[in-house]
Design a protein around this motif. Sequence first.
Motif: not given
Lengths: 474, 609
Positions: B27, B29-31
């Motif tokens: 979460x 890292x990506x969001x």
Amino acid sequence: MRKRINILKQIDWFTIGVFLMLAVIGWLSIFSSSWEGIGDSMFEPGSRQMKQAVWVGLSFLMIILVFLIDSKFFSAFAYVLYGLVILSLVAVLVFGKEVNGARSWFELGNFRFQPAEFAKIFTSLALAQLLTSFQFDLKKIKHLLWAFVIILIPVAMIILQNDTGSALVFFALVIVLYREGMKSTYLFIALAAVLLFVLSVLISPGWVLAGSAFVLLALYWLNEHDNKGFFVALIVATGIVVVLFLLKQREILNLGFGWIVTIAVLVTLLSLLPGMLRARRNTALVLSAILLGTFVYINTLDYVYYNVLQSHQRDRIEHTLGLKDDPLGIGYNVNQSKIAIGSGGFSGKGFLQGTQTKFDFVPEQSTDFIFCTIGEEFGFLGAGLVVLLFATLLVRLIMLAERQRSKFSRVYGYAVVSILFFHITINIGMTIGLMPVIGIPLPFFSYGGSSFMAFTLFLFIFLRLDANRLEIFR
Amino acid sequence: MNKPEPRTYVIAAVIVIVSVILLVRLFFLQVLSDEYEVSALNNSQRHIIQYPPRGIIYDRDSIILVSNKAGYDLMVIPQQVKIIDSLRLANALGIDKESFRERLAEASFYSRFQPSIFYKMLSAEEYAGIQEILYDYEGFYVQPRVMRQYADEVGAHFMGDIGEVNDNVIAADAYYRMGDYAGVNGIEKYYEKSLRGKKGVKIFLVDAHNRIKESYKDGKFDTLPEAGKSLVSSIDIDLQEYGERLFVNKIGGLVAIEPETGEILALVSSPGYDPNLLVGRNRGYFYDSLLNAPNKPLFNRAINSAYPPGSTFKVVQAVIGLDENLISTSTSIPCNKYWVNCHNHPPATSVTKAVQFSCNPYFYEVFRRMVQRGYEKSIFRDSPIGLDMWKEKVVLFGFDQSLDIGLPSVSSGQIPGSDYYDALYGQYRWAFSTIYSLSIGQGEILATPLQLAHFAAIIANHGYYYTPHVVKSVGEEGKEAKYRKKYILPFKSEVYPPIVEGMKNAVNAPHGTAGLARVKDVTVCGKTGTAQNPHGEDHSIFMAFAPMENPKIAIAVYVENAGYGGTWAAPIAGLMIEKYLTDTITNKWGEERILNANLIPETADEKED
């Protein structure tokens, strides 16, 4: 005929459903990661995805075979199969083909085959068989050692193949031993050992020793409620430290920081002994022993770390612990992998639309780093779903293991859980920078036939045993 | 069912916790973090390099010598290629189908996704020829490059050329990428950093198929190329052209310097070559053929051919002899031909006359006095001391030095010192009698035309100089500081007039050695020399400056295998001086004689004794 229908009813279709979902997503990821552009067909002969498809097909045939075999076969032949797989591990050392520095492959025409993948299955069976033996008790040291012998033989063979990652996997079986009654003290010691190792790499062996000594002194105080004794001890310890430091400064006795603190605390603890003996308590003795053990352990570790480990192994450890930042060197894989996953955002770039995994930015993208493709193309939703599917599978398998009437089936079930768990945690953790780069595949995802087939077989032998659970009575 | 086992829950809890940790990390890292999104953009951008125009090179009168023309590299991205009709494109490029396939295979081998050069350096006309059909060939595009264009066929040696950078250059300077061009010789190399300017970049986003989608952030991060700085050369291109014309069918070099500034007016090396040969696609072919051509046309004789300067060097001996009071202006030395031979000439009753007649025994004696100072009884111990004292003075004139004139690899020539002879014969095993030929500029002395011209300029200036240079002005900055610095030699000023007088007489008096260098209405001062050549005919050498009263040009001429200095080198110098000072040639006979002479040994039908 009647038996057949019975078995089909007993099979845990839920697990099979999760398995199929993982397998389909995995295969699509392999296709995506080796896709080179519009011209490439999904069913291109000779492509990675098609080679993988052949293995998937073979694995499905294998599943049918597993269900045709009598479930008692697996317990009856557990040791034999174990012996055979150990032989194949020896054979691969002699006749195997070296790939990426590891001599762990048999080559048959176009297909390569890695016996270490199958060793997990048969080691698990043998372990299950051992633990089911009459009057076997893991609380007995001798019996525990037998269990470790079963585990360590394949580990040794695989380390000889220079495939340390695959060898480490077997230690996951400690979880099984824990479930089956191994003393938790051992687990604590193991955890403490790992913690001490990480800390002494992160900080320094001397400080870790000092810290341990301090914790042990505190433990003494908590345990004995001996305020007077404790403060006397503290003063004595400080005194010794000061004296040793002065000697060090005058260059009369040049001891390291760790030595000084250890000696001080040790002397102090021992000085408390007479009082303790009078009170018939051995806390100080036990703590002294622990401190000595820690001292020996940390110094051995220090030696092993700098003299036995190879520099790339040190680099990987230090990189994971955040001590080294070298995005173009050792950290290249991980950094590119994090970029790929991070760039996926919440919902991803779409199937086949990943830019990072397409242009070879991420190395090993269809094998060890396959998770990047999912992370980039399907975003947090996709990557999260895969993590959840794996977690669901593992929890479901624990439930299945616990409902077994036979200890053999339960032990084997936990072996499946432990090893899958280890693979998943290490592999996904590695792609997002939480774990060191250890080259082991993501179950059901990574490109590689023997890996897929071995995991499938591993899982379905358990499902076979589970389907028969009602026929077995304790 | 079993009774509940607490450890089951521990294990399950660990699995759940680890899964949650993985999810949380994903979460973040990506969001939450967009750090990695930016990095991914870097990964999927395409940087199109904008090559700046290279600096223009002018002559001293602002005539363009070197300018630019567009060249086009035909690039290919193999992965995008969809060939409909390869023969049509091959024909347009003038290559056969086989070569077309090979080039494509080579590009694919390098990378399927990255562009590589398919066909190098198309000219504007060639590009026009394929431009209209290129639209049908997906995966091909054209990368504009800068090519050099030379106004004339002269001056190749000092201008130099540009070529594709090799791995060493790329390793040494991060500015360069594979396929870039950089100066490899002459001014182009020496002033590379000024001339090259700064590359610009246009950033585009590419899709998963590496095809350009749009400009990145509307060009916010694009940079414009910065044009290279223009250079004004000190060369007078008319004089240069005339010098190269005079040297047709001769081997050798000449250097002309403006004494009061140190600016180099002409720098001729013969045989020369047309600089346009080394431009564009066929550069490699022509470079190889020039490299292997007879008489080495790529070799810059003006700065690199070092020969014994012969009698011209007597002027050096005269300056040092006078300065050290070893002789006076009126010292007379008999022409004793016992030690060194001489031609018949009136007696050298002064240093002026000795220079005028180029008397060998006179300078033999002067050099003897320099070398044998009498500091030690043994001449074997005395000579090294004297020789080194002498060398210390000689190198002040730029001999044995690599002059920093704005060209790469300038030869230093050679002035031997005691260490040289110690290595050759052993310490205290040589004396004046071993080295006396140095007195008349023979033996182990080596000097280039550049060094002799520089020396002539110093004499013309009566003892001061500016470091000779080929570039007067760089961009807006004008002349570089190192060429604005005036150097004054530590010799007494009264040493120069009698020597200059001797050089004047050498050209203009009845018994001079260099009558062929005379110029109508101009007082030329000069000194001939003949470099002994063990491999064939001697080299003809002459150095001069003019006019005597207010010198505007100093010059040194070497003509290889042409014999005595007065015969060929002197008249060439005379013609150059007249051309530069008056822009006309009155001595038509002399000009014809030079232009028609062929002094290249193999085919020579006219030789002088």
